[in-house]
Design an enzyme around this catalytic site. Structure first.
Site, PDB file in Angstrom:
ATOM      1  CD  GLU A   1      59.934  34.103-135.393  1.00  0.00           C
ATOM      2  OE1 GLU A   1      60.658  33.610-134.498  1.00  0.00           O
ATOM      3  OE2 GLU A   1      59.989  33.777-136.590  1.00  0.00           O
TER       4      GLU A   1
ATOM      5  NE  ARG B   1      61.520  28.504-123.491  1.00  0.00           N
ATOM      6  CZ  ARG B   1      61.370  29.363-124.494  1.00  0.00           C
ATOM      7  NH1 ARG B   1      62.147  30.418-124.600  1.00  0.00           N
ATOM      8  NH2 ARG B   1      60.451  29.137-125.403  1.00  0.00           N
TER       9      ARG B   1
ATOM     10  CE  LYS C   1      56.484  31.407-130.726  1.00  0.00           C
ATOM     11  NZ  LYS C   1      56.694  32.811-131.108  1.00  0.00           N
TER      12      LYS C   1
HETATM   13  P1  ATP Z   1      58.693  29.293-128.538  1.00  0.00           P
HETATM   14  O1  ATP Z   1      59.930  28.502-128.286  1.00  0.00           O
HETATM   15  O2  ATP Z   1      57.489  28.788-127.835  1.00  0.00           O
HETATM   16  O3  ATP Z   1      58.450  29.542-129.993  1.00  0.00           O
HETATM   17  P2  ATP Z   1      59.935  31.811-128.414  1.00  0.00           P
HETATM   18  O4  ATP Z   1      60.871  32.156-127.333  1.00  0.00           O
HETATM   19  O5  ATP Z   1      60.503  31.499-129.745  1.00  0.00           O
HETATM   20  O6  ATP Z   1      58.979  30.694-127.879  1.00  0.00           O
HETATM   21  P3  ATP Z   1      59.043  34.425-129.033  1.00  0.00           P
HETATM   22  O7  ATP Z   1      57.838  34.818-129.772  1.00  0.00           O
HETATM   23  O8  ATP Z   1      60.351  34.608-129.690  1.00  0.00           O
HETATM   24  O9  ATP Z   1      58.842  32.916-128.609  1.00  0.00           O
HETATM   25  O10 ATP Z   1      59.060  35.046-127.571  1.00  0.00           O
HETATM   26  C1  ATP Z   1      58.650  36.328-127.201  1.00  0.00           C
HETATM   27  C2  ATP Z   1      59.135  36.571-125.800  1.00  0.00           C
HETATM   28  O11 ATP Z   1      58.538  35.634-124.910  1.00  0.00           O
HETATM   29  C3  ATP Z   1      60.634  36.394-125.686  1.00  0.00           C
HETATM   30  O12 ATP Z   1      61.154  37.457-124.943  1.00  0.00           O
HETATM   31  C4  ATP Z   1      60.797  35.084-124.987  1.00  0.00           C
HETATM   32  O13 ATP Z   1      61.965  35.082-124.242  1.00  0.00           O
HETATM   33  C5  ATP Z   1      59.529  35.016-124.135  1.00  0.00           C
HETATM   34  N1  ATP Z   1      59.148  33.627-123.851  1.00  0.00           N
HETATM   35  C6  ATP Z   1      58.884  32.647-124.742  1.00  0.00           C
HETATM   36  N2  ATP Z   1      58.642  31.486-124.126  1.00  0.00           N
HETATM   37  C7  ATP Z   1      58.732  31.728-122.794  1.00  0.00           C
HETATM   38  C8  ATP Z   1      58.593  30.933-121.612  1.00  0.00           C
HETATM   39  N3  ATP Z   1      58.307  29.627-121.668  1.00  0.00           N
HETATM   40  N4  ATP Z   1      58.755  31.529-120.413  1.00  0.00           N
HETATM   41  C9  ATP Z   1      59.046  32.852-120.340  1.00  0.00           C
HETATM   42  N5  ATP Z   1      59.192  33.652-121.397  1.00  0.00           N
HETATM   43  C10 ATP Z   1      59.050  33.107-122.620  1.00  0.00           C
HETATM   44 MG    MG Z   2      61.578  32.617-131.064  1.00  0.00          MG
END
Ligand code: ATP
Ligand code: MG
Length: 564
Positions: free
Chosen positions: A37, A261, A271
């Protein structure tokens, strides 16, 4: 295409792909996607996902799309899109297709209309709060909305008017008609569309209704014919809904597979929380070298190879855990050890004068650039009568087990000569400000023709030739292994490490570093790995400490309790 393949320890996702290939599923095609995102900068957790998505596809001759999951117009920005693309490239990956969920807004709208026509979606007039009240709990079923049984025609009419902008934000939603009694809360008539009069970074004001994550993600996968949609474990409970939409619409059956994760000790990977650190000025921006963002670790001097090797080594699992930050640092050291040229730098200078060395003589000593890499060659380092050594490398009264310079003791100056301390000069506070030595001219290059042993070799720079430098020393950003662990009423910022940044403004580095370009990485002998900061100027070099070498002496000293 990846820059280099992942190491191949077995993992359950790879096993699933292998099985699918054996069964001839999707004609042997492997298609993945990385779906960030664009609401912030990528962090090391995303690096894990990227390595899995791109790495696995690559391993099986497949393809990977970069898809921006841009269904929240209020939080998303083009700036993040650009930074995410640059970060994926920096990690060494190149996407095949570049897409946005917003590319599919028209198609998603049509699919929503189809579900309404099939009697599988309805317009609900309940507010968000009322929907929550109707949802029930994990132990109690939900209640049907009074609007659930609206006629198809009425639903079509209302949905069209939602789209046309007739209704206020939050006044209505489109919901899937599934089962308010389902044990899975995600299946209790989930919201598909919400009304939001907000400008979107790509579609501008075309839309005032936006699809929810669950009504966009699986369909986007399906449109791109993604075979293996890999995501983190928090989406496991969404999988039945992911499948439900695909089944109801009769579209390409992408398969969602969840993995753990990445959590790292002493680090936050969210983020939202990283944004808070930036906004509250707790760090100096998104690419502060203490941040776990890819911009931060890049500025710190981590290499993409080290990050990929780390991601390969941690593998994937079906349960969340936590990885030691020290493990990531291990991979950084291991990679830099192979590639970083060695130089000599003195962080906390103490002047040394070699009394019997000719006053105006300067010798060019041969120094090896990288003992791990013969092709890196050698360079000349000037040696003169006045030098700097580390304050830590001299003790007027050496504790037991201390073998570096002290009165009467002989040590080797690396690539220089053997010197023996003959005396010290102190200031009015009794602190040693200058050390006097004699040198043995027969030991040029640090050799001992008579075979005599010295227990210690220390680094140095020539006082007249050294360049001034600022060195920024970084420690963990948080003091707790789990920074989220706080007392009542506190937030994670209570665990920030007040000593996470130390700026040393009067370091001295060897003259070969003149003009070192931003991003260049070095090993400062005996100290650690350092990287030239983008703030660096030709007349004021600035280095970031990437990671320390293992300092065995500090450990011994700590154990003995002799450190003052
Ligand atoms: P955040 O909570 O940091 O905002 P998010 O999961 O909302 O992270 P996205 O931009 O939606 O961030 O994630 C893009 C991809 O990265 C998704 O497939 C998510 O599952 C993966 N991802 C995000 N954080 C992690 C992590 N700590 N370890 C492994 N994969 C991750
Ligand atoms: Mg997200």
């Amino acid at each position: 295409m990846a820059a280099s393949p992942l190491p191949a320890p077995s993992n359950f996702i790879r096993d699933i792909i292998v099985e699918d290939l054996k069964a001839g599923k999707h004609n042997g095609r492997v298609q993945t996607r990385f779906p960030p995102e664009p609401n912030g900068h990528l962090h090391i957790g995303h690096a894990k996902a990227i390595c899995i998505d791109f790495g696995l596809a690559d391993e099986f001759g497949g393809h990977t799309n970069l898809r921006f999951d841009d269904t929240n117009p209020e939080k998303e920005e083009t700036e993040y899109v650009e930074s995410i693309k640059a970060d994926v490239n920096w990690l060494g990956f190149q996407w095949d297709g570049l897409f946005y969920a917003s590319d599919y807004f028209d198609q998603l709208y049509e699919w929503a209309v189809k579900l309404i026509k099939d009697g599988k979606a309805y317009v609900d007039d309940l507010t968000a709060g009322e929907i929550r009240q109707h949802r029930g709990t994990l132990t109690e079923p939900g209640k049907n909305s009074p609007y659930r049984s609206r006629a198809v025609e009425e639903n079509l009419n209302l949905f069209e008017r939602m789209r046309a902008g007739e209704f206020a934000d939050g006044s209505r939603t489109l919901r899937a008609k599934i089962d308010m009694g389902s044990p899975n809360l995600n299946m209790r008539d989930p919201v598909m569309y919400r009304i939001l009069h907000a400008e979107h970074h790509r579609t501008g004001n075309k839309w005032c209704i936006y699809p929810m994550y669950d009504f966009a993600h699986g369909q986007s996968d399906s449109i791109e014919r993604v075979t293996h949609s890999l995501c983190t474990l928090e989406f496991q409970d969404h999988r039945p809904l992911y499948n439900w939409f695909i089944e109801q619409l009769g579209i390409f059956p992408s398969r969602q597979i969840e993995f753990d994760r990445l959590n790292l000790t002493y680090t936050l990977l969210s983020k939202r929380k990283l944004l808070q650190l930036v906004q509250e000025g707790r760090v100096n921006g998104w690419d502060d070298p203490r941040m776990p963002t890819l911009g931060g670790i890049r500025r710190r001097g981590y290499t993409p190879e080290a990050v990929r090797n780390f991601c390969g080594a941690i593998g994937v699992s079906k349960t969340n855990g936590s990885i030691e930050l020290a493990m990531l640092e291990h991979f950084v050291r291991e990679d830099l050890n192979k590639r970083a040229p060695r130089v000599m730098a003195v962080l906390r200078p103490l002047k040394v004068v070699i009394n019997n060395y000719p006053e105006n003589q300067v010798e060019e000593m041969d120094a090896v650039n990288n003992p791990e890499e013969a092709s890196a060659g050698s360079r000349k380092v000037p040696f003169a009568r006045a030098l700097y050594i580390e304050q830590d490398d001299f003790r007027e009264e050496p504790p037991k087990g201390y073998f570096r310079l002290s009165p009467g003791r002989e040590v080797r100056l690396r690539y220089g000569y053997l010197v023996t301390c003959t005396g010290v000069v102190k200031n009015e506070n009794g602190e040693v400000v200058e050390v006097h030595c004699t040198y043995d001219p027969a030991t040029r290059g640090g050799n001992t023709p008579d075979g005599r042993k010295v227990k210690s070799t220390i680094h140095w720079v020539s006082a007249a030739n050294a360049l001034d430098a600022e060195v920024r020393i970084y420690e963990n950003l948080f003091t707790k292994e789990n920074p989220n662990e706080v007392e009542d009423g506190q937030d994670f910022t209570a665990n920030l490490n007040p000593k996470s940044l130390e700026v040393i403004s009067n370091a001295k580095v060897e003259p070969s570093l003149a003009g070192a370009a931003a991003g260049s990485r070095y090993q400062f002998e005996r100290l650690g790995y350092f990287c030239v900061d983008p703030d660096s100027k030709p007349d004021k070099l600035i280095f970031n400490r990437t990671v320390a070498l293992k300092d065995t002496w500090a450990k011994v000293e700590k154990k003995q309790g002799t450190k003052s």
